[in-house]
Design a protein around this motif. Structure first.
Motif, short mmCIF file in Angstrom:
data_model
loop_
_atom_site.label_atom_id
_atom_site.label_comp_id
_atom_site.label_asym_id
_atom_site.label_seq_id
_atom_site.Cartn_x
_atom_site.Cartn_y
_atom_site.Cartn_z
N ALA A 113 1.43 9.20 -9.54
CA ALA A 113 2.79 9.30 -9.00
C ALA A 113 2.83 10.19 -7.76
O ALA A 113 3.50 9.88 -6.77
N LEU A 114 2.09 11.29 -7.81
CA LEU A 114 2.04 12.20 -6.66
C LEU A 114 1.42 11.52 -5.44
O LEU A 114 1.93 11.62 -4.32
N ASN A 115 0.31 10.81 -5.66
CA ASN A 115 -0.36 10.13 -4.55
C ASN A 115 0.48 8.99 -4.00
O ASN A 115 0.48 8.73 -2.78
N LEU A 116 1.21 8.31 -4.87
CA LEU A 116 2.12 7.26 -4.39
C LEU A 116 3.23 7.86 -3.53
O LEU A 116 3.65 7.27 -2.53
N GLN A 117 3.71 9.05 -3.91
CA GLN A 117 4.74 9.72 -3.12
C GLN A 117 4.21 10.07 -1.73
O GLN A 117 4.89 9.87 -0.72
N LEU A 118 2.98 10.58 -1.68
CA LEU A 118 2.37 10.91 -0.38
C LEU A 118 2.15 9.65 0.46
O LEU A 118 2.39 9.65 1.68
N LEU A 119 1.69 8.58 -0.20
CA LEU A 119 1.49 7.31 0.50
C LEU A 119 2.81 6.77 1.03
O LEU A 119 2.90 6.26 2.16
N LEU A 120 3.85 6.90 0.21
CA LEU A 120 5.18 6.44 0.61
C LEU A 120 5.67 7.18 1.85
O LEU A 120 6.22 6.58 2.78
N GLU A 121 5.45 8.49 1.87
CA GLU A 121 5.88 9.29 3.03
C GLU A 121 5.14 8.87 4.30
O GLU A 121 5.73 8.81 5.38
N ASP A 122 3.84 8.54 4.17
CA ASP A 122 3.07 8.08 5.33
C ASP A 122 3.61 6.75 5.86
O ASP A 122 3.80 6.58 7.07
N TRP A 123 3.87 5.81 4.96
CA TRP A 123 4.32 4.48 5.38
C TRP A 123 5.75 4.51 5.91
O TRP A 123 6.11 3.71 6.77
N GLN A 124 6.58 5.42 5.39
CA GLN A 124 7.97 5.49 5.86
C GLN A 124 8.04 5.92 7.33
O GLN A 124 8.99 5.59 8.03
N ARG A 125 7.03 6.65 7.78
CA ARG A 125 7.03 7.13 9.17
C ARG A 125 6.67 6.02 10.16
O ARG A 125 7.04 6.10 11.33
N ASP A 126 5.95 4.99 9.68
CA ASP A 126 5.44 4.01 10.64
C ASP A 126 5.33 2.62 10.01
O ASP A 126 4.25 2.05 9.91
N ALA A 127 6.45 2.09 9.55
CA ALA A 127 6.48 0.73 9.01
C ALA A 127 7.37 -0.11 9.92
O ALA A 127 8.58 -0.18 9.74
N SER A 128 6.74 -0.73 10.91
CA SER A 128 7.52 -1.43 11.94
C SER A 128 7.45 -2.95 11.83
O SER A 128 8.40 -3.65 12.18
N THR A 129 6.34 -3.48 11.33
CA THR A 129 6.20 -4.94 11.24
C THR A 129 6.73 -5.43 9.90
O THR A 129 6.83 -4.66 8.93
N PRO A 130 7.06 -6.73 9.80
CA PRO A 130 7.52 -7.28 8.52
C PRO A 130 6.52 -7.05 7.39
O PRO A 130 6.90 -6.74 6.26
#
Length: 244
Positions: A34-51
């Motif tokens: 769960a902790l690693n998914l949260q960190l991964l989520l934060e990374d992707w939220q910063r740079d998710a531009s394509t569909p």
């Protein structure tokens, strides 16, 4: 000299211990996931531009949310499975109930729920574990609050009753359908989308540990009435200085 027979071993005690151990072993790596998914989520939220990246982000959000839910479910189960040891001491039930109501009062005010109390002034002091008893009562009043999302009235009464102390909790909420009433205190039974089904089962367990009982009456559209009865002392408890 007569001897008291040893109580029969609880056939479920060993199973509960094994399951609790398994739940603990699952919880630790699941918490890490769960902790690693949260960190991964934060990374992707910063740079998710394509569909494609946005679809991936959505899947990570689902995984993170469900993993967090499972961790919470395991924590609830471990709290339930933990052996309860009551430490009885003199308890003023009126005061204890008022402390629980003071705790939930801010949320009740936000939901436009009026809290009304009718406390018996001559209520005898009981021997009980105040922390456990508060937990049991808190589970009940929180359920009452959740049954009144659009406001209502929560009435809590206390009274002496033939060597017992009675606590009654009444709400003017949505009520419980008849086919659910007999299961409401069962482990894992819940009608809430995000409920664990552990709270009211724990409440019954705590009350039974004190030699008490809990009963429920409800009518859909009108509300629910819960009656708790507690002895002046738990079974087998002898106050300091008293003869066994």
């Amino acid at each position: 000299m007569s001897t008291r027979p040893e109580p029969a071993p609880d056939p479920w005690a060993h199973v509960v211990t094994l399951v609790a151990g398994l739940a603990h072993e699952i919880k630790n790596p699941l918490s890490t996931i769960a902790l690693n998914l949260q960190l991964l989520l934060e990374d992707w939220q910063r740079d998710a531009s394509t569909p494609r990246e946005r679809r991936t982000l959505k899947r990570i959000q689902v995984l993170q949310r469900e993993t967090t839910r499972l961790v919470g479910l395991l924590e609830d189960f471990l709290r339930y499975a933990r052996t309860l040891h009551a430490s009885p001491q003199p308890c003023d039930v009126n005061r204890l109930v008022q402390e629980v109501l003071d705790f939930i009062a801010p949320q009740a005010a936000r939901q436009k729920i009026r809290i009304r109390t009718v406390f018996a002034p001559d209520l005898p002091t009981i021997q009980a574990d105040p922390k456990l008893l508060k937990q049991a009562l808190l589970n009940i009043v929180i359920n009452a609050e959740e049954a009144m999302p659009d406001g209502g009235e929560l009435i809590v009464q206390t009274a002496p009753a033939d060597g017992l102390v009675r606590i009654e909790v009444t709400d003017t909420g949505v009520g419980i359908p008849e086919h659910h009433r007999s299961k409401i205190f069962n482990l894992y039974f819940t009608t809430k989308q995000d409920g664990s089904g552990i709270g009211l089962c724990t409440t019954r367990r705590i009350l039974e540990l004190h030699g008490g009982t809990i009963a429920l009456e409800s009518e859909v559209g009108k509300g629910t009435h819960i009656t708790i009865q507690l002895p002046l002392a738990p079974p087998g408890h002898h106050p300091a200085g008293a003869a066994p």
